[in-house]
Design a protein around this motif. Structure first.
Motif, PDB file in Angstrom:
ATOM      1  N   GLU A  79       0.547  -1.162   0.168  1.00  0.00           N
ATOM      2  CA  GLU A  79      -0.246  -0.238   0.262  1.00  0.00           C
ATOM      3  C   GLU A  79       0.834   1.408  -0.042  1.00  0.00           C
ATOM      4  O   GLU A  79       0.660   2.096  -1.002  1.00  0.00           O
ATOM      5  N   THR A  80       1.816   1.263   1.059  1.00  0.00           N
ATOM      6  CA  THR A  80       3.069   2.249   0.770  1.00  0.00           C
ATOM      7  C   THR A  80       3.902   2.374  -0.578  1.00  0.00           C
ATOM      8  O   THR A  80       3.691   3.927  -0.906  1.00  0.00           O
ATOM      9  N   ILE A  81       4.082   1.391  -1.138  1.00  0.00           N
ATOM     10  CA  ILE A  81       4.734   1.720  -2.486  1.00  0.00           C
ATOM     11  C   ILE A  81       3.456   2.862  -3.025  1.00  0.00           C
ATOM     12  O   ILE A  81       3.997   2.975  -4.365  1.00  0.00           O
ATOM     13  N   ARG A  82       2.378   2.143  -3.573  1.00  0.00           N
ATOM     14  CA  ARG A  82       1.143   2.119  -4.517  1.00  0.00           C
ATOM     15  C   ARG A  82       0.875   3.438  -4.417  1.00  0.00           C
ATOM     16  O   ARG A  82       0.303   4.790  -5.217  1.00  0.00           O
ATOM     17  N   ARG A  83       1.205   4.196  -2.947  1.00  0.00           N
ATOM     18  CA  ARG A  83       0.438   5.284  -2.523  1.00  0.00           C
ATOM     19  C   ARG A  83       1.634   6.291  -3.532  1.00  0.00           C
ATOM     20  O   ARG A  83       1.509   7.325  -4.083  1.00  0.00           O
ATOM     21  N   LYS A  84       3.174   5.407  -2.983  1.00  0.00           N
ATOM     22  CA  LYS A  84       4.089   6.868  -3.756  1.00  0.00           C
ATOM     23  C   LYS A  84       4.232   6.385  -4.505  1.00  0.00           C
ATOM     24  O   LYS A  84       4.178   7.728  -5.847  1.00  0.00           O
ATOM     25  N   ILE A  85       3.479   6.005  -5.823  1.00  0.00           N
ATOM     26  CA  ILE A  85       3.879   5.466  -7.367  1.00  0.00           C
ATOM     27  C   ILE A  85       2.366   6.815  -7.710  1.00  0.00           C
ATOM     28  O   ILE A  85       2.649   7.495  -8.744  1.00  0.00           O
ATOM     29  N   ASN A  86       1.968   6.789  -7.460  1.00  0.00           N
ATOM     30  CA  ASN A  86       0.285   7.467  -7.472  1.00  0.00           C
ATOM     31  C   ASN A  86       1.073   8.772  -7.389  1.00  0.00           C
ATOM     32  O   ASN A  86       0.429   9.955  -8.418  1.00  0.00           O
ATOM     33  N   VAL A  87       1.318   9.274  -6.329  1.00  0.00           N
ATOM     34  CA  VAL A  87       1.786  10.199  -6.012  1.00  0.00           C
ATOM     35  C   VAL A  87       3.009  11.154  -7.090  1.00  0.00           C
ATOM     36  O   VAL A  87       2.578  11.508  -7.726  1.00  0.00           O
ATOM     37  N   ALA A  88       3.571  10.362  -7.490  1.00  0.00           N
ATOM     38  CA  ALA A  88       4.900  10.088  -8.595  1.00  0.00           C
ATOM     39  C   ALA A  88       4.018  10.275  -9.984  1.00  0.00           C
ATOM     40  O   ALA A  88       3.988  11.731  -9.999  1.00  0.00           O
ATOM     41  N   LYS A  89       3.497  10.181 -10.370  1.00  0.00           N
ATOM     42  CA  LYS A  89       1.918  10.464 -11.365  1.00  0.00           C
ATOM     43  C   LYS A  89       1.637  11.286 -11.055  1.00  0.00           C
ATOM     44  O   LYS A  89       1.438  12.402 -12.211  1.00  0.00           O
ATOM     45  N   GLU A  90       1.311  11.586 -10.117  1.00  0.00           N
ATOM     46  CA  GLU A  90       0.352  12.644 -10.758  1.00  0.00           C
ATOM     47  C   GLU A  90       1.691  14.049 -10.593  1.00  0.00           C
ATOM     48  O   GLU A  90       0.363  14.899 -10.778  1.00  0.00           O
ATOM     49  N   LYS A  91       2.189  14.124  -9.759  1.00  0.00           N
ATOM     50  CA  LYS A  91       3.407  15.434 -10.145  1.00  0.00           C
ATOM     51  C   LYS A  91       3.957  15.603 -11.426  1.00  0.00           C
ATOM     52  O   LYS A  91       4.113  16.320 -11.887  1.00  0.00           O
ATOM     53  N   ASN A  92       3.925  14.339 -12.521  1.00  0.00           N
ATOM     54  CA  ASN A  92       3.870  13.918 -14.014  1.00  0.00           C
ATOM     55  C   ASN A  92       3.188  14.582 -14.845  1.00  0.00           C
ATOM     56  O   ASN A  92       2.329  15.161 -15.388  1.00  0.00           O
TER      57      ASN A  92
END
Length: 92
Positions: A79-92
């Motif tokens: 879950e932590t990894i998925r959250r970090k991936i989603n945050v990174a996607k939102e920044k791009n």
């Protein structure tokens, strides 16, 4: 261990560069018969640096576990990894 005289880079840079890329590991250059420099392709250097960073993180983690740090369960890690991936996607 790959050892070449320094003249090999001076006499044929393109050939030496190709050799380093194909070899995919460090090459020791000698001057007057003594080891002088270590040369490698940029890609090889990048992979070496990534391994070093990972190894350093693993050592820190091993120390934390040895000192009794609380571990996360698998579902929390994912879950932590998925959250970090989603945050990174939102920044791009």
């Amino acid at each position: 261990m790959n050892i070449k005289p320094s003249t090999s880079i001076r006499q044929d840079y393109n050939g030496f560069s190709k050799y380093c890329h194909e070899l995919d590991e460090p090459v020791i250059l000698t001057r007057n018969g003594e080891a002088d420099l270590v040369v490698m392709s940029h890609e090889t250097f990048g992979r070496m640096e990534a391994r070093n960073r990972l190894q350093a993180k693993l050592l820190v983690t091993e120390k934390q576990v040895a000192e009794g740090a609380e571990l996360m369960n698998h579902d929390d890690v994912i879950e932590t990894i998925r959250r970090k991936i989603n945050v990174a996607k939102e920044k791009n």
